[in-house]
Design a protein around this motif. Structure first.
Motif: not given
Lengths: 250, 250
Positions: A82-88, A95-97, A100-106
């Motif tokens: 997840m973090y790697a996908l958001l890197l670009p 913000s990347l971290v 990622g956490l927002v997406l999981y918590s959602l």
């Protein structure tokens, strides 16, 4: 004497070392604060997003299938990926971290808000409509309060998971206490790894207890009528909830 | 958009797939670790869950089932991996990864299997006992078949959890597909990071999808019905007294 042994525990690379706590207290506090800020920001954003999404999902069946499907897919993606996908998108940043956490918590929150809203007894809703409540007033004064236990359960799971998953942010240098763990790994600095890990678990437990306390304050009626039987049934329900939401730690 | 193009270019370069440290090797490591640890986890968790759910230790089992999955959520996988790696266990090759994977694979299996067995329809269980089934027959012919959907859910959750945990092992110096991502981070190669993330996420989704399909295909409750659905049958009291209680549990 005590100073000598204290010094030697750093030199001897012991797992438990009081001198480490004293000499690096500033670094530890800073990492803990970072950790809390990342977790609280992520879960906070997720709560704000989860409500409209859950209401949408409740309103339209098509949206419900789409939203639940998408969040389930997101939940299946391992944290590192997840973090790697958001890197670009975000580059190496905090913000990347958080994203990622927002997406999981959602995922957890939307599902639990929906469960909560669906568990509102039809009689309560009908009674409110009969009293002339409009849709908004019905939502805020009847449905949301009754959905609160399910919502708080989701919030607790999301928060505890976020505390744990924040550590993986160390890969982009924004992992709070995870940074200390990652940095200490290469040098086999045992005291630092153990201390940061224990602090992480303590943070998760503290957050859980805090939210549990908040839930009890907000929903006094769930306690008032509580007999042994009801409590036991609640424990059974909790076991079932636990079944639904277990994997979020990697 | 560039990131996707670059990642595609990375993925379609044959050199990145073959040889030592290539994608094929990492994928094989990943699958081996995940498969082995899933077997160990199941060997540990399922007998324990069957014993707890079936036997008298249900109160103990309930507490264990709830707490073990809560604990699994609060303890960061990353911290456990690093702790094991720098402990004496770390001197034995893959041992830290295997132990960490089993630790995180057991809770979903145990909790789901326990809840499944413990909450098997009591009426059916009583009926089976009344028919003179031995405890073993009861467990294998009634409780476990009834628990099947939850058993499979546990297996699926554990498998996805293990795929995710195995990818984190790369952060602590272990093998697996996560290595593609960490190597990309080490060399500031965003294309490789993204490509690795796609591989890891794809594997997780594939495992989830395949097991969901398997669950659907093998669910004993979805076999072609040899009897009418419940609501079309006359109530039990209206049926001839000679009818034996239906025991369609397989």
């Amino acid at each position: 004497m005590s100073a000598a042994t204290a010094q030697s525990c750093l030199a001897a690379n012991d797992w438990i070392c009081g001198e480490y706590l004293r000499s690096r207290s500033e670094e530890l506090t800073e990492a803990t604060v970072d950790h809390v800020v990342i977790t609280v920001t992520s879960v906070g954003i997720a709560v704000l997003l989860a409500f409209p999404l859950a209401l949408l999902a409740r309103r339209w069946r098509l949206a419900s299938a789409g939203i639940l499907g998408a969040t389930t897919v997101l939940y299946t993606i391992p944290t590192l990926a997840m973090y790697a996908l958001l890197l670009p998108v975000f580059g190496i940043s905090v913000s990347l971290v958080i994203c990622g956490l927002v997406l999981y918590s959602l995922t957890i929150l939307v599902r639990n808000v929906l469960t909560g809203l669906r568990s509102v007894p039809a009689e309560a809703r009908e009674a409110a409509v009969g009293l002339g409540y409009g849709r908004t007033r019905l939502l805020f004064t009847v449905e949301l309060p009754l959905a609160l236990p399910a919502l708080m359960a989701g919030l607790r799971i999301a928060t505890v998971s976020a505390v744990s998953l924040t550590t993986v942010g160390a890969i982009v240098d924004n992992g709070g206490l995870g940074n200390l763990i990652y940095a200490a790994m290469d040098s086999y600095f045992k005291a630092q790894v153990l201390t940061a890990s224990v602090l992480c678990v303590l943070l998760a437990i503290a957050a859980d207890l805090l939210l549990l306390g908040l839930q009890r304050l907000l929903t006094p009626w769930t306690r008032a009528a509580g007999g042994g039987r009801r409590a036991r049934r609640a424990a059974g329900a909790e076991a079932r909830d636990a079944v639904l939401d277990q994997r979020a730690t990697a | 958009m560039n990131a996707i193009v670059d990642a595609w270019a990375w993925l379609t370069t044959a050199d990145h797939w073959s040889g030592r440290g290539g994608v094929w090797q990492r994928l094989a490591e990943h699958l081996q670790l995940t498969g082995l640890c899933l077997l160990i986890s199941a060997a540990v968790a399922l007998p324990l869950a069957a014993w707890l759910g079936h036997g008298g230790g249900r109160r103990l089992g309930g507490a264990l089932a709830i707490n073990i999955s809560n604990a699994g959520r609060a303890v960061p996988t990353f911290a456990v991996l690093v702790l094991l790696t720098i402990s004496p266990v770390g001197e034995h090759g893959d041992a830290p990864t295997i132990i960490a994977l089993v630790l995180f694979g057991v809770p979903p299996l145990l909790t789901n299997a326990y809840v499944g067995v413990a909450e098997a329809d009591r009426d059916v269980v009583e009926a089976a006992r009344g028919m003179g089934m031995s405890p073993f027959q009861l467990l294998f012919r009634v409780e476990l078949p009834l628990a099947y959907p939850l058993l499979m859910t546990g297996l699926r959750t554990a498998a996805v959890q293990l795929v995710a945990t195995a990818s984190l092992a790369a952060l602590a110096g272990g093998g697996g597909l996560g290595r593609v991502i960490t190597a990309g981070f080490d060399t500031n190669n965003t294309a490789q990071v993204f490509a690795g993330a796609v591989l890891v996420a794809g594997l997780a989704l594939l495992v989830e999808g395949a097991l969901a399909l398997l669950q659907r295909l093998t669910d004993p409750h979805r076999r072609p019905n040899r009897r009418a659905p419940d609501d079309e049958r006359p109530p039990a009291s209206h049926r001839p007294a000679t009818t034996t209680p239906e025991m369609e549990t397989t």
